[in-house]
Scaffold this motif. Sequence first.
Motif, PDB file in Angstrom:
ATOM      1  N   UNK A   1       0.820  -1.219   0.000  1.00  0.00           N
ATOM      2  CA  UNK A   1       0.000   0.000   0.000  1.00  0.00           C
ATOM      3  C   UNK A   1       0.853   1.268   0.000  1.00  0.00           C
ATOM      4  N   UNK A   2       2.105   1.166   0.422  1.00  0.00           N
ATOM      5  CA  UNK A   2       3.007   2.322   0.477  1.00  0.00           C
ATOM      6  C   UNK A   2       3.739   2.565  -0.837  1.00  0.00           C
ATOM      7  N   UNK A   3       3.527   1.722  -1.823  1.00  0.00           N
ATOM      8  CA  UNK A   3       4.192   1.895  -3.117  1.00  0.00           C
ATOM      9  C   UNK A   3       3.436   2.950  -3.909  1.00  0.00           C
ATOM     10  N   UNK A   4       4.064   4.100  -4.022  1.00  0.00           N
ATOM     11  CA  UNK A   4       3.479   5.252  -4.717  1.00  0.00           C
ATOM     12  C   UNK A   4       4.492   5.770  -5.740  1.00  0.00           C
ATOM     13  N   UNK A   5       4.048   6.679  -6.581  1.00  0.00           N
ATOM     14  CA  UNK A   5       4.984   7.326  -7.502  1.00  0.00           C
ATOM     15  C   UNK A   5       6.088   8.028  -6.722  1.00  0.00           C
TER      16      UNK A   5
ATOM     17  N   UNK B   1      21.432  -7.466 -18.276  1.00  0.00           N
ATOM     18  CA  UNK B   1      20.280  -6.730 -18.802  1.00  0.00           C
ATOM     19  C   UNK B   1      20.069  -5.453 -17.995  1.00  0.00           C
ATOM     20  N   UNK B   2      19.334  -4.508 -18.542  1.00  0.00           N
ATOM     21  CA  UNK B   2      19.024  -3.238 -17.889  1.00  0.00           C
ATOM     22  C   UNK B   2      17.805  -3.431 -16.994  1.00  0.00           C
ATOM     23  N   UNK B   3      18.052  -3.797 -15.752  1.00  0.00           N
ATOM     24  CA  UNK B   3      17.002  -4.182 -14.831  1.00  0.00           C
ATOM     25  C   UNK B   3      17.146  -3.423 -13.509  1.00  0.00           C
ATOM     26  N   UNK B   4      16.018  -3.242 -12.839  1.00  0.00           N
ATOM     27  CA  UNK B   4      16.008  -2.641 -11.504  1.00  0.00           C
ATOM     28  C   UNK B   4      14.982  -3.407 -10.669  1.00  0.00           C
ATOM     29  N   UNK B   5      15.085  -3.248  -9.355  1.00  0.00           N
ATOM     30  CA  UNK B   5      14.117  -3.891  -8.473  1.00  0.00           C
ATOM     31  C   UNK B   5      13.810  -2.984  -7.283  1.00  0.00           C
ATOM     32  N   UNK B   6      12.557  -3.027  -6.865  1.00  0.00           N
ATOM     33  CA  UNK B   6      12.090  -2.359  -5.658  1.00  0.00           C
ATOM     34  C   UNK B   6      11.492  -3.474  -4.803  1.00  0.00           C
ATOM     35  N   UNK B   7      12.185  -3.833  -3.723  1.00  0.00           N
ATOM     36  CA  UNK B   7      11.857  -5.044  -2.985  1.00  0.00           C
ATOM     37  C   UNK B   7      11.453  -4.758  -1.550  1.00  0.00           C
ATOM     38  N   UNK B   8      10.242  -5.173  -1.203  1.00  0.00           N
ATOM     39  CA  UNK B   8       9.778  -5.082   0.184  1.00  0.00           C
ATOM     40  C   UNK B   8      10.359  -6.257   0.958  1.00  0.00           C
ATOM     41  N   UNK B   9      11.002  -5.984   2.072  1.00  0.00           N
ATOM     42  CA  UNK B   9      11.597  -7.028   2.912  1.00  0.00           C
ATOM     43  C   UNK B   9      10.496  -7.908   3.507  1.00  0.00           C
ATOM     44  N   UNK B  10      10.814  -9.203   3.652  1.00  0.00           N
ATOM     45  CA  UNK B  10       9.893 -10.155   4.254  1.00  0.00           C
ATOM     46  C   UNK B  10      10.583 -10.868   5.416  1.00  0.00           C
ATOM     47  N   UNK B  11       9.773 -11.455   6.298  1.00  0.00           N
ATOM     48  CA  UNK B  11      10.363 -12.133   7.455  1.00  0.00           C
ATOM     49  C   UNK B  11      10.932 -13.502   7.098  1.00  0.00           C
ATOM     50  N   UNK B  12      10.262 -14.258   6.247  1.00  0.00           N
ATOM     51  CA  UNK B  12      10.751 -15.574   5.879  1.00  0.00           C
ATOM     52  C   UNK B  12      10.777 -15.735   4.360  1.00  0.00           C
ATOM     53  N   UNK B  13      11.814 -16.408   3.880  1.00  0.00           N
ATOM     54  CA  UNK B  13      11.925 -16.683   2.451  1.00  0.00           C
ATOM     55  C   UNK B  13      11.016 -17.851   2.102  1.00  0.00           C
ATOM     56  N   UNK B  14      10.478 -17.831   0.896  1.00  0.00           N
ATOM     57  CA  UNK B  14       9.643 -18.947   0.416  1.00  0.00           C
ATOM     58  C   UNK B  14      10.369 -19.693  -0.661  1.00  0.00           C
TER      59      UNK B  14
ATOM     60  N   UNK C   1       8.905  -6.164  -5.793  1.00  0.00           N
ATOM     61  CA  UNK C   1       8.650  -7.251  -4.851  1.00  0.00           C
ATOM     62  C   UNK C   1       7.668  -6.768  -3.803  1.00  0.00           C
ATOM     63  N   UNK C   2       6.471  -7.307  -3.842  1.00  0.00           N
ATOM     64  CA  UNK C   2       5.354  -6.826  -3.021  1.00  0.00           C
ATOM     65  C   UNK C   2       5.301  -7.426  -1.622  1.00  0.00           C
ATOM     66  N   UNK C   3       6.331  -8.099  -1.185  1.00  0.00           N
ATOM     67  CA  UNK C   3       6.280  -8.804   0.089  1.00  0.00           C
ATOM     68  C   UNK C   3       5.880 -10.242  -0.173  1.00  0.00           C
ATOM     69  N   UNK C   4       5.100 -10.803   0.710  1.00  0.00           N
ATOM     70  CA  UNK C   4       4.693 -12.210   0.576  1.00  0.00           C
ATOM     71  C   UNK C   4       3.551 -12.412  -0.413  1.00  0.00           C
ATOM     72  N   UNK C   5       2.726 -11.411  -0.570  1.00  0.00           N
ATOM     73  CA  UNK C   5       1.522 -11.555  -1.376  1.00  0.00           C
ATOM     74  C   UNK C   5       1.557 -10.635  -2.587  1.00  0.00           C
TER      75      UNK C   5
END
Length: 127
Positions: free
Chosen positions: A48-52, A114-127, A71-75
């Motif tokens: 919900x905090x992902x804004x322009x 490749x020309x790539x970027x990521x915006x990743x929300x941290x999570x408590x456990x890896x899946x 990366x939206x977190x777990x969901x």
Amino acid sequence: MTDTGHYPQQVMIDAYGNHGFRFADMSHRGSLLCLPTGMFAWDVTTAAEITLEALAPVLAVADQIDVLFIGLGKDIAAIDPAIRTAFRERSVIIEAIATGGALRTYNVLMAEHRAVAAALIAVDTAR
């Protein structure tokens, strides 16, 4: 990362979980922006905090990337259409998926130079 929350080059991510990420032989707690200009701490903790405004550092380097993985977190959650439009206008494709999938695909594209970027929300456990 430095005290300013910045690592000066873009690198692949070695591990995630425990509310952070491992890369470049160091650990970062919290969410992360992976950009051509380096790795940056990102104050976003929920989709919900992902804004322009939150993605402004990515927009600033949009001419250096082809794809942005969010990366939206777990969901999975919907991304504001205004975000998609802003990036489309700069010819950047957005893929918004769970953090694990986003960082794995980011790593593959990084390995392919490749020309790539990521915006990743941290999570408590890896899946």
